[in-house]
Scaffold this motif. Structure first.
Motif, PDB file in Angstrom:
ATOM      1  N   THR A  71      -3.334  -3.575   0.323  1.00  0.00           N
ATOM      2  CA  THR A  71      -2.218  -3.417   0.188  1.00  0.00           C
ATOM      3  C   THR A  71      -2.002  -2.573   1.489  1.00  0.00           C
ATOM      4  N   ALA A  72      -0.842  -2.656   2.111  1.00  0.00           N
ATOM      5  CA  ALA A  72      -0.472  -1.754   3.202  1.00  0.00           C
ATOM      6  C   ALA A  72      -1.497  -1.516   4.218  1.00  0.00           C
ATOM      7  N   THR A  73      -2.357  -2.296   4.506  1.00  0.00           N
ATOM      8  CA  THR A  73      -3.479  -2.066   5.505  1.00  0.00           C
ATOM      9  C   THR A  73      -3.962  -3.283   6.102  1.00  0.00           C
ATOM     10  N   MET A 113      12.031 -12.362  -4.052  1.00  0.00           N
ATOM     11  CA  MET A 113      11.225 -11.748  -2.961  1.00  0.00           C
ATOM     12  C   MET A 113      11.561 -10.414  -2.424  1.00  0.00           C
ATOM     13  N   SER A 114      10.692  -9.361  -2.400  1.00  0.00           N
ATOM     14  CA  SER A 114      11.068  -8.196  -1.837  1.00  0.00           C
ATOM     15  C   SER A 114       9.784  -7.604  -1.046  1.00  0.00           C
ATOM     16  N   THR A 115      10.607  -6.533  -0.198  1.00  0.00           N
ATOM     17  CA  THR A 115       9.711  -5.645   0.592  1.00  0.00           C
ATOM     18  C   THR A 115       9.995  -4.181   0.075  1.00  0.00           C
ATOM     19  N   VAL A 116       8.820  -3.545  -0.196  1.00  0.00           N
ATOM     20  CA  VAL A 116       8.933  -2.255  -1.054  1.00  0.00           C
ATOM     21  C   VAL A 116       8.073  -1.220  -0.110  1.00  0.00           C
ATOM     22  N   ASN A 117       8.283  -0.040  -0.287  1.00  0.00           N
ATOM     23  CA  ASN A 117       7.352   0.999   0.227  1.00  0.00           C
ATOM     24  C   ASN A 117       6.174   0.971  -0.619  1.00  0.00           C
ATOM     25  N   ILE A 118       5.153   0.955  -0.114  1.00  0.00           N
ATOM     26  CA  ILE A 118       3.731   0.789  -0.908  1.00  0.00           C
ATOM     27  C   ILE A 118       2.467   1.671  -0.453  1.00  0.00           C
ATOM     28  N   THR A 119       1.537   1.926  -1.175  1.00  0.00           N
ATOM     29  CA  THR A 119       0.346   3.011  -0.812  1.00  0.00           C
ATOM     30  C   THR A 119      -0.625   2.145  -0.349  1.00  0.00           C
ATOM     31  N   PRO A 120      -1.136   2.372   0.735  1.00  0.00           N
ATOM     32  CA  PRO A 120      -2.430   1.523   0.810  1.00  0.00           C
ATOM     33  C   PRO A 120      -3.682   1.621  -0.059  1.00  0.00           C
ATOM     34  N   ALA A 174      -1.086  -6.182   7.478  1.00  0.00           N
ATOM     35  CA  ALA A 174       0.328  -6.695   6.739  1.00  0.00           C
ATOM     36  C   ALA A 174       0.585  -5.912   5.239  1.00  0.00           C
ATOM     37  N   PRO A 175       1.673  -5.937   4.888  1.00  0.00           N
ATOM     38  CA  PRO A 175       1.874  -5.400   3.628  1.00  0.00           C
ATOM     39  C   PRO A 175       0.804  -5.566   2.563  1.00  0.00           C
TER      40      PRO A 175
END
Length: 255
Positions: free
Chosen positions: A229-231, A1-8, A200-201
């Motif tokens: 995603t990211a919203t 699992m990972s957490t990443v920078n993502i675009t809404p 949530a991401p």
């Protein structure tokens, strides 16, 4: 699992675009790659790998088969489903009863539409259920099983936590799953009732029955899904009697 920078992003997926498996006794529709349906661009969203929408004829079902290292949550919409597994758990799952099976280092189970074997009259009704798989945050754990009746909580019309590994749901009437980054909510809505989605991401909204309107995206019908995603924070309003399943996820499967 990972957490990443993502675009809404808000990605609407229509019911008719799902993969389909039909075997006479089974009518199954898959939101993600499953079985012989494989698309490397559609293997998961966040931690959710499987969202299968199944209809199983009476007297039939899934014979005993294995699973490993997966958290499997089953939500019955109509009818009843008989569960039996190699850890000795067995019972009947029905609407309003949430069920979680932790496959861990290995488990065998079967799922059938034949509740009359355990007592009661035979019936000719199919069972309709949604089965969802999320990855655990630790592999090779001891297999486990849990079920919980939450029918009364659903009468509120709000988003009810059904299965969660998140700390914020400790002490609430939610089945515990073995992933601290994921939670499943269910809402039963009457026309005009509205709920607000968490932020949530990664979010996954699925409409297994009825019709709703999603703020900013419009009408969603039975079988439609949305991948956020990211919203979050959008309002979902029922336009006819409906049920929605919402996964809140704060990590994703590592690439």
């Amino acid at each position: 699992m990972s957490t990443v920078n993502i675009t809404p992003d808000v990605d609407v997926r229509r019911a008719e675009d799902r993969y389909k498996s039909q075997f006479g006794w089974l009518d199954s529709k898959h939101s993600f790659s499953f079985g012989h349906h494989f698309d490397h661009r559609n293997t998961h969203h966040g931690l959710l790998l499987v969202n299968n929408d199944d209809l199983v004829d009476p007297g039939t079902g899934f014979e005993t088969h294995p699973h490993r290292d997966m958290e499997i949550v089953t939500w019955v919409m109509q009818g009843s489903l008989v569960h039996q597994d190699s850890t000795g758990h067995n019972g009947i799952i029905y609407p309003g009863l949430a069920q979680r099976m932790s496959a861990g280092r290995g488990i065998l189970h079967s799922e059938k539409n034949d509740s009359w074997r355990l007592g009661g009259a035979a019936h000719r009704d199919p069972v309709h259920f949604v089965q969802m798989w999320v990855v655990p945050d630790q592999n090779s754990i001891t297999p486990g099983y849990e079920q919980l009746e939450i029918e009364n909580e659903l009468l509120s019309g709000g988003l009810v936590p059904v299965a969660s590994g998140m700390d914020k749901h400790d002490g609430e009437s939610a089945i515990r799953i073995k992933n601290k980054y994921a939670a499943l909510y269910v809402a039963r809505l009457q026309p005009g009732q509205t709920v607000e989605l968490p932020e949530a991401p990664f979010l996954h909204l699925f409409v297994p029955r009825g019709a709703v309107a999603l703020e900013g995206a419009g009408a969603l019908a039975t079988g439609d899904a949305v991948r956020f995603t990211a919203t979050g924070g959008q309002k979902v309003s029922a336009t006819e009697p409906a049920e929605i399943l919402v996964w809140e996820m704060h990590a994703t499967v590592a690439a």
